[in-house]
Design a protein around this motif. Structure first.
Motif, short mmCIF file in Angstrom:
data_model
loop_
_atom_site.label_atom_id
_atom_site.label_comp_id
_atom_site.label_asym_id
_atom_site.label_seq_id
_atom_site.Cartn_x
_atom_site.Cartn_y
_atom_site.Cartn_z
N GLN A 33 0.87 -1.18 0.00
CA GLN A 33 0.00 0.00 0.00
C GLN A 33 0.90 1.23 0.00
O GLN A 33 1.62 1.48 0.95
CB GLN A 33 -0.92 -0.01 1.23
N ASN A 57 2.03 5.22 -0.09
CA ASN A 57 1.62 6.52 0.43
C ASN A 57 0.81 7.23 -0.65
O ASN A 57 1.23 7.32 -1.80
CB ASN A 57 2.88 7.32 0.80
N THR A 58 -0.36 7.73 -0.29
CA THR A 58 -1.28 8.28 -1.29
C THR A 58 -0.68 9.46 -2.04
O THR A 58 -0.82 9.58 -3.26
CB THR A 58 -2.61 8.68 -0.62
N SER A 64 -5.04 2.72 -2.69
CA SER A 64 -5.60 3.60 -1.67
C SER A 64 -6.69 4.48 -2.27
O SER A 64 -6.97 4.43 -3.46
CB SER A 64 -4.49 4.46 -1.05
N TRP A 65 -7.28 5.31 -1.45
CA TRP A 65 -8.44 6.11 -1.83
C TRP A 65 -8.07 7.60 -1.80
O TRP A 65 -7.13 8.01 -1.10
CB TRP A 65 -9.59 5.84 -0.86
N PRO A 66 -8.80 8.43 -2.53
CA PRO A 66 -8.53 9.87 -2.49
C PRO A 66 -8.97 10.48 -1.16
O PRO A 66 -9.81 9.92 -0.45
CB PRO A 66 -9.36 10.41 -3.65
N TYR A 67 -8.39 11.61 -0.82
CA TYR A 67 -8.83 12.32 0.37
C TYR A 67 -10.26 12.81 0.15
O TYR A 67 -10.69 13.03 -0.98
CB TYR A 67 -7.91 13.51 0.66
N ILE A 102 -4.21 8.03 -9.00
CA ILE A 102 -4.02 6.81 -8.19
C ILE A 102 -4.23 5.57 -9.06
O ILE A 102 -3.41 4.64 -9.05
CB ILE A 102 -4.99 6.80 -6.99
N GLY A 138 -9.66 1.88 -3.71
CA GLY A 138 -9.96 3.27 -4.02
C GLY A 138 -11.13 3.45 -4.98
O GLY A 138 -11.94 4.37 -4.81
#
Length: 249
Positions: A114, A116-117, A150-153, A163, A182
């Motif tokens: 995973q 870091n976004t 991962s997912w967006p803020y 992403i 995500g």
């Protein structure tokens, strides 16, 4: 008189006989036996998550995946652990002694990376180099690599496009399988379900619902199982957990 009496006796006997026959011939509805939940069998026993606080929040995705498997009543005890430190990128993990020691501790069946976004969004090349480096570290051990998207803020949904691009390129580079958290996360947000909030109060980290979604997707993608058929709820309301399980599958 006696003939009449005998007739009545015979009639009564015939009536009772008919009632008995009818009762015996009546269809009886026998309930179907309850089907027991049949656990899957899998050779995947040892999994290592490598990530940051997105992975370790709410006791960690590894914790909830462990409990999914505990409800499967497997014939073996799975080993699911994590090397997840706040703010870490995959590049930093490659220089961290704890991560490298954990990685070399055994021949893991699966490692889940995973990124870091911010790095995934802004530095695709750095992510690709890190993914390739991890493949070199485990390539001769028969370890499968999964990429946990991962997912967006919460206030930056536009982050999803870069992403996806980064993870697709990473997957193509080493033949890794993407767990597209995500994408599913964003689709759920667009549903507008008032009972669902995948974000922690900071708008970045996962709520328990978000972590449960990620664990459910790992269960589905790695073990090829339908989370809806597993009784694990992570303490969530039944309807909430079922909704997330259905989206995860």
């Amino acid at each position: 008189m006696e003939a009449s009496s005998n007739f009545l006796k015979r009639s009564g006997f015939l009536t009772l006989l008919m009632i008995f026959v009818l009762c015996c011939s009546k269809e009886v509805n026998i309930p179907e036996p309850v089907q027991a939940y049949e656990p899957h069998t899998s050779k995947i026993r040892e999994i290592l998550f490598i990530g940051n606080s997105f992975t370790s929040f709410n006791l960690g995705i590894s914790y909830h995946l462990n409990l999914y498997l505990a409800n499967d009543s497997l014939s073996y005890k799975p080993l699911i652990q994590e090397a997840a430190f706040s703010g870490y990128s995959l590049a930093v993990h490659l220089t961290n002694e704890q991560t490298l020691a954990k990685l070399n501790e055994r021949s893991w069946d699966v490692i889940i990376l995973q990124e870091n976004t911010d790095i995934a969004v802004n530095d695709t090349m750095a992510t690709l180099e890190s993914i390739k480096a991890f493949q070199e570290l485990v390539g001769n051990k028969g370890t499968l690599i999964y990429l946990l998207m991962s997912w967006p803020y919460k206030d930056q949904p536009e982050m999803l496009i870069p992403i996806i691009k980064t993870f697709e390129e990473g997957s193509q580079a080493i033949g890794a399988t993407i767990i597209p958290v995500g994408e599913v996360w964003t689709a759920i947000n667009q549903d507008g379900n008032p009972n669902i909030d995948l974000y922690n109060a900071d708008g970045m980290h996962p709520s328990l619902q978000g972590t449960f979604l990620a664990a459910s997707m790992c269960y589905s993608h790695i073990y090829n199982q339908n989370p809806s058929e597993n009784p694990y709820l992570a303490g969530l309301e039944n309807t909430t957990a079922l909704y997330l399980k259905q989206k995860a599958n």
